[in-house]
Every structure is written in C-alpha cells, then in structure tokens.
Design a protein around this motif. Structure first.
Motif: not given
Ligand SMILES: NC(=O)c1ccc[n+]([C@@H]2O[C@H](COP(=O)([O-])OP(=O)(O)OC[C@H]3O[C@@H](n4cnc5c(N)ncnc54)[C@H](OP(=O)(O)O)[C@@H]3O)[C@@H](O)[C@H]2O)c1
Length: 220
Positions: A123, A152, A155, A198-201
């Motif tokens: 990832k 992410s 971002t 991979v995203t989250t909300t």
């Molecule tokens: N090394 C790794 O394996 C690794 C590293 C980093 C992250 N991750 C995982 O990857 C997943 C994604 O995490 P990420 O932080 O990187 O996610 P991301 O996909 O960049 O962003 C998701 C975040 O954005 C918010 N969001 C979505 N659409 C939006 C919009 N239109 N306006 C404002 N906010 C919005 C969501 O909050 P709302 O709840 O408000 O929608 C959520 O908190 C998570 O499960 C994380 O644990 C894994």
C-alpha cells in the motif's frame, strides 16, 4: 477503517451500502470491531474480502500475530474458514530481521492456510500532488502483476486544500455533476490500472459516492 473511528457502526454502514473489502490493522486495534460487524452483516465468508496487517504490536512475532488477528476477527472463523484474504506487513520497518526472513514467515502463513495471500507492504501513498513520484512504482508493480493499493488519496481535499489541482478537479466535478472527491478517486483508480483505492468515511452518502466513482471515466 482507520484509527479512532467508531468501527462497528462504520463497518456495518459500509457493508450495508455494498462494500465488502474490509481493511483492518493490528496497529489500529480495530480487528475485534471489524469481526463483530462482519458477523452482524450475516454475509457468507466468500462475500467478504478481509485483510489485516502485522506491526509487531507488543513485540509479538508474525506467526503469533496472525493467530491473534484471526482470533479477533473471529467472525471469519464463525463463518466457516479461519483465514484472512490478505495479510500484509504494515511497514518495511516491521520486516525484521530482514526482508528475506520476513518473506519466509509470510510464505509459512500462506502455506498454513491462514491467509490466501501474504505480502510485504503493498500500500502506498497516492494522490495527485505526489503521483509523479509514485508513477514508476505503480508501473513496476503493474508489470509484475502486483496490485497497488493507494492510501490518503483525498489529501488534496482533506489535508492540503488550496493546492494545484483544486481548480481542474472542481471544473471536472461541475462538468460531470459529481463531487470533487469522486473525481479524485476516479482519476486515481484509472492511474492504478486495476489497483485499489483504500479510503474511509463516516458518511453514508460519501460511501455511495465512492462506489460510483469508478464509473466516472475521469482520466485527466
Ligand atoms: N500505511 C498504511 O497502510 C496506511 C496509511 C495511511 C492510511 N491508511 C488507511 O487508509 C484509510 C484511508 O485513510 P486516509 O486518511 O489516508 O484517507 P483519505 O481517503 O485520504 O481521506 C479520508 C478522509 O477524508 C474525509 N473526506 C472524505 N471526503 C471528503 C470531502 N469531500 N470533504 C472533506 N473530507 C472528506 C473523510 O472524513 P468523513 O468521515 O468526514 O467523510 C475521511 O476522514 C484509513 O483506513 C487508514 O487507516 C493506511
């Protein structure tokens, strides 16, 4: 599922709108909640793609960690087969004492049937601001049959707004009648060429939007 969320409710919500790919991690301590949500979903084991990651939590080794994870993701066992679909080493620094040795541990997990696929980190950070730096890794993975998963990806909206892609993303979103996050997700899916974002909300409407994003056909 990331850190500090309300996992059972969020996983239930994601499954209810059609998601089946459940991403957990030993480091995030969310396997038990994911297992509970999977059990409550009443889906068949084959309908769920569940994966988790090793991070040497509490100094545990790879073999005991996968067993602890499977215990916590106990719904998978309740559903008939105690395995995860994918087991990853969360970060290269956990591949100790070296990568070849860690790789052997993953091969054993695979041979023992505890994970259908066990891999070193697969990832990577992918979003429009860093795409040019990651393109060669994505291309290398693709040419070797390795599926890239991006994290992410949102971002430019969430962590670094008012950046260089805001204007084109907004213009495309207006033209297509979709949201900016859908535009970015569709663009990244296209760039990954069969990879996974991979995203989250916490929001149901965003979950539904994410599912539809692949159909947008946004390529630039
Ligand atoms: N090394 C790794 O394996 C690794 C590293 C980093 C992250 N991750 C995982 O990857 C997943 C994604 O995490 P990420 O932080 O990187 O996610 P991301 O996909 O960049 O962003 C998701 C975040 O954005 C918010 N969001 C979505 N659409 C939006 C919009 N239109 N306006 C404002 N906010 C919005 C969501 O909050 P709302 O709840 O408000 O929608 C959520 O908190 C998570 O499960 C994380 O644990 C894994």
């Amino acid at each position: 599922m990331g850190k500090g969320q309300v996992p059972v409710d969020q996983v239930n919500q994601a499954i209810s709108v059609g998601f089946s790919h459940i991403d957990t991690a030993q480091a995030y301590g969310n396997e038990l909640e994911a297992g509970t949500a999977i059990r409550e979903s009443r889906l068949e084991r084959e309908e769920i793609y569940a994966f988790t990651k090793y991070s040497a939590k509490d100094g545990s080794d790879v073999q005991s960690s996968i067993r602890n994870s499977l215990r916590d993701l106990s719904a998978l066992a309740t559903l008939g087969l105690s395995y995860v679909d994918l087991y990853l080493i969360h970060h290269p620094r956990f591949a100790t004492p070296d990568i070849p040795t860690a790789w052997k541990e993953l091969e054993k997990i695979n041979a023992d049937g505890l994970a259908k696929l066990a891999q070193l980190p697969g990832k990577i950070l992918v979003h429009p601001h860093v795409y040019s730096q990651q393109a060669s890794v994505i291309s290398y993975a693709s040419s070797h049959g390795i599926v890239t998963a991006a994290y992410s990806s949102l971002t430019p909206i969430t962590k670094k707004p008012r950046g260089p892609v805001d204007a084109p993303v907004s213009a495309i979103a207006t033209r297509l009648g979709v949201t900016p996050d859908q535009v970015i997700l569709a663009w990244i899916k296209e760039k990954l060429g069969g990879g996974v974002v991979v995203t989250t909300t916490s929001k149901k409407e965003r979950l539904e939007g994410y599912l539809n994003a692949g159909e947008l056909g946004v390529t630039h």
